[in-house]
Design a protein around this motif. Structure first.
Motif, mmCIF file in Angstrom:
data_model
loop_
_atom_site.group_PDB
_atom_site.id
_atom_site.type_symbol
_atom_site.label_atom_id
_atom_site.label_comp_id
_atom_site.label_asym_id
_atom_site.label_seq_id
_atom_site.Cartn_x
_atom_site.Cartn_y
_atom_site.Cartn_z
ATOM 1 N N UNK A 97 0.828 -1.196 0.000
ATOM 2 C CA UNK A 97 0.000 0.000 0.000
ATOM 3 C C UNK A 97 0.867 1.252 0.000
ATOM 4 N N UNK A 98 0.517 2.215 -0.838
ATOM 5 C CA UNK A 98 1.118 3.542 -0.797
ATOM 6 C C UNK A 98 0.337 4.307 0.267
ATOM 7 N N UNK A 99 0.923 4.402 1.448
ATOM 8 C CA UNK A 99 0.223 4.961 2.596
ATOM 9 C C UNK A 99 -0.249 6.394 2.357
ATOM 10 N N UNK A 100 0.574 7.201 1.735
ATOM 11 C CA UNK A 100 0.199 8.590 1.470
ATOM 12 C C UNK A 100 -1.043 8.637 0.576
ATOM 13 N N UNK A 104 -4.943 9.730 1.773
ATOM 14 C CA UNK A 104 -5.553 10.852 1.053
ATOM 15 C C UNK A 104 -6.860 10.426 0.388
ATOM 16 N N UNK A 105 -6.870 9.214 -0.163
ATOM 17 C CA UNK A 105 -8.064 8.723 -0.859
ATOM 18 C C UNK A 105 -9.160 8.303 0.118
ATOM 19 N N UNK A 106 -8.759 7.858 1.308
ATOM 20 C CA UNK A 106 -9.716 7.314 2.278
ATOM 21 C C UNK A 106 -9.521 7.966 3.649
ATOM 22 N N UNK A 107 -10.051 9.184 3.819
ATOM 23 C CA UNK A 107 -9.877 9.902 5.082
ATOM 24 C C UNK A 107 -10.455 9.147 6.279
ATOM 25 N N UNK A 108 -11.455 8.300 6.046
ATOM 26 C CA UNK A 108 -12.022 7.518 7.150
ATOM 27 C C UNK A 108 -10.986 6.539 7.706
ATOM 28 N N UNK A 138 -2.584 4.506 -6.490
ATOM 29 C CA UNK A 138 -3.219 5.060 -7.692
ATOM 30 C C UNK A 138 -2.946 4.137 -8.884
ATOM 31 N N UNK A 139 -4.012 3.803 -9.611
ATOM 32 C CA UNK A 139 -3.874 3.007 -10.832
ATOM 33 C C UNK A 139 -3.778 1.502 -10.623
ATOM 34 N N UNK A 140 -4.006 1.031 -9.409
ATOM 35 C CA UNK A 140 -3.885 -0.405 -9.141
ATOM 36 C C UNK A 140 -4.905 -1.225 -9.921
#
Length: 160
Positions: A97-100, A104-108, A138-140
């Motif tokens: 996983x790209x943590x950043x 950013x994509x999932x604030x929850x 991104x793009x997975x």
């Protein structure tokens, strides 16, 4: 003939035949339909077979599969994945996983990790995110070169 055509007999049945055979239920669900599980699997099986499976990683991650292969219920991790594992939401190889991006994509998820609910974005993805359809970066997608190339090269070298 395109891949999407390979899941249907030749010539393909009419829409009415598919509905009458109860492979698809158009019901009164508006824009959604219900599809017979076996029909759906037959339609996507060619795509699933194109996903590279890291044999060593898969067997070490899923001990039940390791036992099933040892007991000759399945011939390989790949066979298990394409017939069963994909539909059980198992990973075919390690997905980092790209943590950043993930936060950013999932604030929850960021909030849940901040409250001590999860140790990391990686942990959340492995336990819940993947099954929820969240992307690890991104793009997975399963056929993305970033993840698949090393796995496929390893499989080719091993003759898998």
């Amino acid at each position: 003939m395109g891949k999407q055509d390979q899941c249907l007999p030749n010539p393909p049945p009419t829409w009415a035949e598919i509905v009458n055979r109860k492979l698809i239920d158009t019901g009164s669900h508006g824009r959604f339909i219900a599809v017979d599980q076996h029909f759906m699997r037959s339609c996507i099986s060619r795509w699933v077979e194109d996903i590279c499976v890291d044999e060593d990683w898969y067997l070490s991650k899923y001990h039940d599969v390791q036992n099933a292969v040892s007991e000759k219920i399945f011939t390989s991790a790949r066979q298990h994945y394409t017939q069963v594992g994909f539909y059980e939401n198992r990973f075919p190889y390690e997905i980092l996983v790209d943590e950043e991006f993930y936060y950013a994509a999932y604030p929850d998820v960021r909030a849940a990790c901040g409250e001590g609910g999860h140790k990391s974005a990686q942990e959340h993805f492995e336990l819940f995110g993947f099954r929820e359809g969240r992307l690890p970066y991104r793009g997975f997608h399963f056929l993305s070169v970033q993840d698949v190339l090393p796995v496929c090269l390893k499989n080719d070298a091993a003759g898998i």
